[in-house]
Design a protein around this motif. Structure first.
Motif, PDB file in Angstrom:
ATOM      1  N   ASP A  72       0.819  -1.221   0.000  1.00 45.51           N
ATOM      2  CA  ASP A  72       0.000   0.000   0.000  1.00 45.51           C
ATOM      3  C   ASP A  72       0.847   1.263   0.000  1.00 45.51           C
ATOM      4  O   ASP A  72       0.325   2.371   0.181  1.00 45.51           O
ATOM      5  N   ALA A  73       2.169   1.125  -0.186  1.00 48.05           N
ATOM      6  CA  ALA A  73       3.045   2.289  -0.104  1.00 48.05           C
ATOM      7  C   ALA A  73       2.749   3.321  -1.185  1.00 48.05           C
ATOM      8  O   ALA A  73       2.880   4.522  -0.960  1.00 48.05           O
ATOM      9  N   CYS A  74       2.352   2.863  -2.369  1.00 49.75           N
ATOM     10  CA  CYS A  74       2.098   3.770  -3.492  1.00 49.75           C
ATOM     11  C   CYS A  74       0.619   4.131  -3.620  1.00 49.75           C
ATOM     12  O   CYS A  74       0.139   4.416  -4.722  1.00 49.75           O
ATOM     13  N   LYS A  75      -0.085   4.092  -2.517  1.00 49.86           N
ATOM     14  CA  LYS A  75      -1.502   4.444  -2.542  1.00 49.86           C
ATOM     15  C   LYS A  75      -1.738   5.677  -1.673  1.00 49.86           C
ATOM     16  O   LYS A  75      -1.169   5.803  -0.600  1.00 49.86           O
ATOM     17  N   THR A  76      -2.581   6.567  -2.163  1.00 51.11           N
ATOM     18  CA  THR A  76      -2.845   7.816  -1.465  1.00 51.11           C
ATOM     19  C   THR A  76      -3.694   7.587  -0.226  1.00 51.11           C
ATOM     20  O   THR A  76      -4.755   6.962  -0.294  1.00 51.11           O
ATOM     21  N   ALA A  77      -3.207   8.097   0.899  1.00 47.22           N
ATOM     22  CA  ALA A  77      -3.972   8.020   2.147  1.00 47.22           C
ATOM     23  C   ALA A  77      -4.739   9.326   2.335  1.00 47.22           C
ATOM     24  O   ALA A  77      -4.167  10.405   2.290  1.00 47.22           O
ATOM     25  N   GLY A  78      -6.033   9.226   2.528  1.00 45.52           N
ATOM     26  CA  GLY A  78      -6.839  10.420   2.724  1.00 45.52           C
ATOM     27  C   GLY A  78      -7.325  11.008   1.413  1.00 45.52           C
ATOM     28  O   GLY A  78      -6.762  10.760   0.339  1.00 45.52           O
ATOM     29  N   ALA A  79      -8.374  11.797   1.497  1.00 46.40           N
ATOM     30  CA  ALA A  79      -8.984  12.393   0.312  1.00 46.40           C
ATOM     31  C   ALA A  79      -8.376  13.760   0.021  1.00 46.40           C
ATOM     32  O   ALA A  79      -7.984  14.486   0.938  1.00 46.40           O
ATOM     33  N   GLN A  84     -10.497  19.922  -5.420  1.00 47.34           N
ATOM     34  CA  GLN A  84      -9.750  19.032  -6.301  1.00 47.34           C
ATOM     35  C   GLN A  84     -10.544  17.775  -6.632  1.00 47.34           C
ATOM     36  O   GLN A  84     -10.443  17.249  -7.743  1.00 47.34           O
ATOM     37  N   ARG A  85     -11.332  17.305  -5.686  1.00 56.06           N
ATOM     38  CA  ARG A  85     -12.154  16.123  -5.948  1.00 56.06           C
ATOM     39  C   ARG A  85     -13.139  16.376  -7.084  1.00 56.06           C
ATOM     40  O   ARG A  85     -13.422  15.482  -7.893  1.00 56.06           O
ATOM     41  N   LYS A  86     -13.659  17.579  -7.156  1.00 56.80           N
ATOM     42  CA  LYS A  86     -14.588  17.916  -8.231  1.00 56.80           C
ATOM     43  C   LYS A  86     -13.916  17.816  -9.598  1.00 56.80           C
ATOM     44  O   LYS A  86     -14.519  17.350 -10.568  1.00 56.80           O
ATOM     45  N   ILE A  87     -12.655  18.245  -9.666  1.00 57.14           N
ATOM     46  CA  ILE A  87     -11.921  18.149 -10.932  1.00 57.14           C
ATOM     47  C   ILE A  87     -11.575  16.701 -11.246  1.00 57.14           C
ATOM     48  O   ILE A  87     -11.696  16.244 -12.386  1.00 57.14           O
ATOM     49  N   THR A 104      -1.435  14.068  -2.562  1.00 57.17           N
ATOM     50  CA  THR A 104      -2.061  14.991  -3.512  1.00 57.17           C
ATOM     51  C   THR A 104      -1.226  16.265  -3.534  1.00 57.17           C
ATOM     52  O   THR A 104      -1.532  17.251  -2.863  1.00 57.17           O
ATOM     53  N   PRO A 105      -0.132  16.256  -4.289  1.00 57.15           N
ATOM     54  CA  PRO A 105       0.817  17.379  -4.245  1.00 57.15           C
ATOM     55  C   PRO A 105       0.451  18.532  -5.174  1.00 57.15           C
ATOM     56  O   PRO A 105       1.189  18.879  -6.094  1.00 57.15           O
TER      57      PRO A 105
END
Length: 383
Positions: A72-79, A84-87, A104-105
């Motif tokens: 799971d190292a390459c998976k984003t934690a948190g929303a 940005q979610r809308k885009i 989410t950089p």
């Protein structure tokens, strides 16, 4: 500030220390010395086309979707933030399906900016940035993997129409992130460099950081997510293709990253978030190999500002956020220790003042002039 709160080392030290050449066991004691912080491949000094080829194959052939990842190292934690979610909901599903990132950089205040994404893959963050910079801005993605870039190119017209642009504002280039000149990226040409869990995959992190510093405009920002380790990874584990591809054995020790950043010119690196990575390995072998390490997914920012010092100095300054960034109407989050509430004057050190007054954020802040030096800044009283 930032890294100084997470590491007990003096920020005045700029050269990477000698590193131990460890044996196979992750808990073994050092047996000899080497210095792989300038070349993450190994003490042999190979820049390693072998590593680059391995990463290219792993992300181009071995992985066909996020489901193929073995940890799971390459998976984003948190929303990501709601705006940005809308885009992201408008980005093509094939682009999203082969997204491998740990954060989410994407910083705020991007309209009109030129943004460069290192290791862009299929282009998720490039297209996200393309929507945020607007039609007058530009989003550039570089990657070395043909299979990923083919998908990114394939959906360029789709996103131009989706965002309602007369012409596309994105570009994709094939190159190594250690040599951005191969993509024609000139000195002092980029406003913001982003990267999402990619720098750890490079066999030459120092060269990557030097290239970032070169292409950033004065006052430009590096804003990226990556995986770091709580200690140096043994050479034998660095040779493991799967561990490297999973963003684990190529992860820098936090202290060594800070030293490299300072050495190339980023005097004050700020941490926005730090989350322990749950490896959740799908095999007993990977679980055993990583058992002795703690990995962290961290979002950091740094600025190309020659005025920054290696310590937080006090010049009697204050900064007031004007609340003028649309996505941050109530407060601006500089880093984990500095949150600026709208219309609330806040004492700041000289470095923080420069980050706010000498960058694209300047029009959103009222920063007082630098006064007489008053010694080291008491970080506990600021931000």
């Amino acid at each position: 500030t930032g890294w100084s709160k997470l590491e007990s080392h003096s920020t005045a030290q700029v050269r990477p220390p000698k590193q131990s050449n460890l044996t196979m066991s992750c808990c073994s004691k050092p047996s000899s010395t080497s210095n792989p912080t300038t070349d993450a491949c190994s003490a042999s000094g190979c820049r390693s086309s072998e590593i680059l080829d391995s990463v290219n194959d792993y992300y181009g052939k071995d992985l066909q979707s996020t489901e193929d990842l073995r940890t799971d190292a390459c998976k984003t934690a948190g929303a990501p933030p709601s705006y940005q979610r809308k885009i992201l909901s408008r980005i093509h599903e094939e682009v999203l399906a082969r997204y491998y990132g740990c954060g989410t950089p994407i910083p705020p205040a991007l309209p009109g900016a030129v943004v460069l994404d290192l290791g862009c893959g299929t282009g998720r963050d490039v297209y996200l940035a393309a929507a945020l910079v607007g039609e007058q801005g530009h989003a550039i993605g570089v990657d070395m993997t043909d299979e990923q870039l083919e998908i990114a190119h394939r959906h360029e017209e789709y996103h131009r129409k989706e965002f309602g642009y007369e012409r596309s504002n994105v570009q994709f280039h094939k190159c190594f992130i250690e040599d951005l000149s191969a993509a024609g990226i000139e000195d002092n040409s980029i406003d913001v460099v982003i990267s999402n869990c990619v720098v750890n995959l490079s066999p030459d992190k120092e060269k990557v950081l030097r290239e970032i510093y070169r292409v950033l405009k004065p006052g430009g920002e590096l804003y990226f997510s990556d995986v770091y380790a709580d200690r140096r990874i043994p050479e034998e584990l660095q040779k493991d293709k799967v561990l490297w591809g999973e963003c684990l054995s190529g992860a820098l020790y936090r202290g060594d990253f800070r030293r490299l950043a300072i050495a190339v010119g980023f005097q004050d690196v700020r941490v926005l978030s730090s989350n322990r990575v749950s490896v959740n390995a799908k095999s007993d072998k990977i679980a055993q190999q990583t058992a002795c390490f703690r990995f962290y997914s961290e979002l950091v920012r740094a600025f190309k500002l020659p005025s920054l010092e290696d310590r937080c100095e006090d010049y009697g300054q204050t900064a007031t956020y004007l609340g003028s960034i649309p996505e941050c109407p109530h407060a601006f989050f500089l880093d984990a220790e500095h949150v600026f509430v709208t219309d609330h004057p806040t004492r700041v050190c000289g470095n923080t003042a420069s980050m706010l007054a000498e960058t694209r954020y300047a029009k959103h802040f009222r920063v007082s002039e630098r006064g007489a030096h008053q010694g080291l800044f008491d970080c506990s009283s600021g931000g």
